[in-house]
Design a protein around this motif. Structure first.
Motif, PDB file in Angstrom:
ATOM      1  N   SER A 100       0.748  -1.038   0.036  1.00 12.89           N
ATOM      2  CA  SER A 100      -0.183   0.010   0.101  1.00 12.89           C
ATOM      3  C   SER A 100       0.810   1.271   0.031  1.00 12.89           C
ATOM      4  O   SER A 100       0.273   2.420   0.005  1.00 12.89           O
ATOM      5  N   GLY A 101       2.233   1.026   0.215  1.00 15.39           N
ATOM      6  CA  GLY A 101       3.098   2.197   0.342  1.00 15.39           C
ATOM      7  C   GLY A 101       4.435   1.609   0.660  1.00 15.39           C
ATOM      8  O   GLY A 101       4.643   0.664   0.732  1.00 15.39           O
ATOM      9  N   ALA A 103       7.481   1.438   3.217  1.00 17.81           N
ATOM     10  CA  ALA A 103       7.729   1.329   4.631  1.00 17.81           C
ATOM     11  C   ALA A 103       9.164   0.825   5.011  1.00 17.81           C
ATOM     12  O   ALA A 103       9.941   0.378   4.174  1.00 17.81           O
ATOM     13  N   VAL A 104       9.378   1.399   6.425  1.00 14.59           N
ATOM     14  CA  VAL A 104      10.680   1.180   6.788  1.00 14.59           C
ATOM     15  C   VAL A 104      10.810  -0.509   6.939  1.00 14.59           C
ATOM     16  O   VAL A 104       9.770  -1.017   7.394  1.00 14.59           O
ATOM     17  N   GLY A 105      12.074  -1.107   6.576  1.00 15.34           N
ATOM     18  CA  GLY A 105      12.115  -2.686   6.734  1.00 15.34           C
ATOM     19  C   GLY A 105      11.823  -3.212   5.312  1.00 15.34           C
ATOM     20  O   GLY A 105      12.343  -4.184   4.983  1.00 15.34           O
ATOM     21  N   GLY A 106      11.341  -2.295   4.446  1.00 17.82           N
ATOM     22  CA  GLY A 106      11.165  -2.817   3.011  1.00 17.82           C
ATOM     23  C   GLY A 106      12.604  -2.751   2.224  1.00 17.82           C
ATOM     24  O   GLY A 106      13.459  -1.993   2.650  1.00 17.82           O
ATOM     25  N   THR A 107      12.585  -3.544   1.213  1.00 19.06           N
ATOM     26  CA  THR A 107      13.783  -3.585   0.409  1.00 19.06           C
ATOM     27  C   THR A 107      13.724  -2.724  -1.010  1.00 19.06           C
ATOM     28  O   THR A 107      12.560  -3.163  -1.626  1.00 19.06           O
ATOM     29  N   LEU A 108      14.384  -1.704  -1.169  1.00 19.15           N
ATOM     30  CA  LEU A 108      14.062  -0.957  -2.264  1.00 19.15           C
ATOM     31  C   LEU A 108      15.279  -1.054  -3.287  1.00 19.15           C
ATOM     32  O   LEU A 108      16.460  -1.048  -2.708  1.00 19.15           O
ATOM     33  N   THR A 109      15.177  -1.327  -4.567  1.00 18.83           N
ATOM     34  CA  THR A 109      16.406  -1.489  -5.473  1.00 18.83           C
ATOM     35  C   THR A 109      16.171  -0.651  -6.581  1.00 18.83           C
ATOM     36  O   THR A 109      15.129  -0.542  -7.115  1.00 18.83           O
ATOM     37  N   ILE A 110      17.273   0.442  -6.981  1.00 19.28           N
ATOM     38  CA  ILE A 110      16.803   1.224  -8.035  1.00 19.28           C
ATOM     39  C   ILE A 110      18.073   1.130  -9.028  1.00 19.28           C
ATOM     40  O   ILE A 110      19.317   1.037  -8.477  1.00 19.28           O
ATOM     41  N   THR A 111      17.535   1.013 -10.175  1.00 15.40           N
ATOM     42  CA  THR A 111      18.768   0.862 -11.390  1.00 15.40           C
ATOM     43  C   THR A 111      18.590   2.031 -12.460  1.00 15.40           C
ATOM     44  O   THR A 111      17.481   2.325 -12.911  1.00 15.40           O
TER      45      THR A 111
END
Length: 189
Positions: A100-101, A103-111
């Motif tokens: 839903s959005g 959040a702290v603890g989620g894993t984000l990968t940007i390329t």
């Protein structure tokens, strides 16, 4: 929003860099993302749209495996400033994850995947892709501020086995306080 301790202890978070196509930055979201006004890179002045509204961006601090050997005590935290095309990529990644959005603890990968089309004499904009994995249900529960005082008293359980690698004693203690119904709802036994 900056907390009192963040303000007091801060020395500034190193910015993630995307110098070349193919550069990837990945990490666990370390603190609550913060919407802030963009600044001009050269002058440091706050940026505004033509109608006078502030130009916004989202600062996300990731706990990464990156370390700069020239920076003593580099903890690997990197700030990613999400705006423009990167914002579209991150938004799409969150939707694909069914979260839903962010959040702290989620894993984000940007390329950084390509250069867009240059307009009006400017450099071509960078094009990004992103992936997002929300935090686990147990992490959500622990980050939500639930504590023994807020939960009904749990029956006394047998002593917990040794913690698996990477699980803190505090996390084990919090999980030990859950009722069987709460554990079942989180999918843990």
């Amino acid at each position: 929003m900056t907390t009192a301790n963040d303000f007091l202890m801060a020395g500034g978070t190193t910015s993630a860099k995307f110098p070349a196509i193919g550069t990837t930055v990945t990490g666990t979201i370390a603190r609550e993302p913060e919407v802030q006004q963009q600044k001009d890179f050269q002058s440091g002045e706050l940026k505004y749209w033509n109608d006078g509204k502030p130009m916004q961006q989202l600062m996300i601090v990731l706990a990464t495996d990156e370390r700069d050997p020239s920076v003593p005590d580099d903890d690997g935290e990197r700030a990613v400033y999400v705006k423009g095309q990167m914002q579209k990529a991150v938004k799409e990644a969150i939707r694909k994850s069914s979260a839903s959005g962010i959040a702290v603890g989620g894993t984000l990968t940007i390329t950084y995947t390509a250069d867009g089309e240059a307009k009006r004499g400017f450099n071509p904009p960078k094009v990004y892709t992103a992936t997002y994995a929300p935090p686990s249900a147990a992490t959500d529960f622990l980050n939500s501020g639930n504590s023994q005082e807020q939960q009904p008293a749990a029956p006394q359980a047998a002593p917990a086995p040794a913690a698996p690698a990477g699980v803190t004693p505090e996390a084990l203690a919090a999980l030990a306080q859950l009722t069987p119904e709460q554990k079942a709802a989180l999918g843990i036994g």
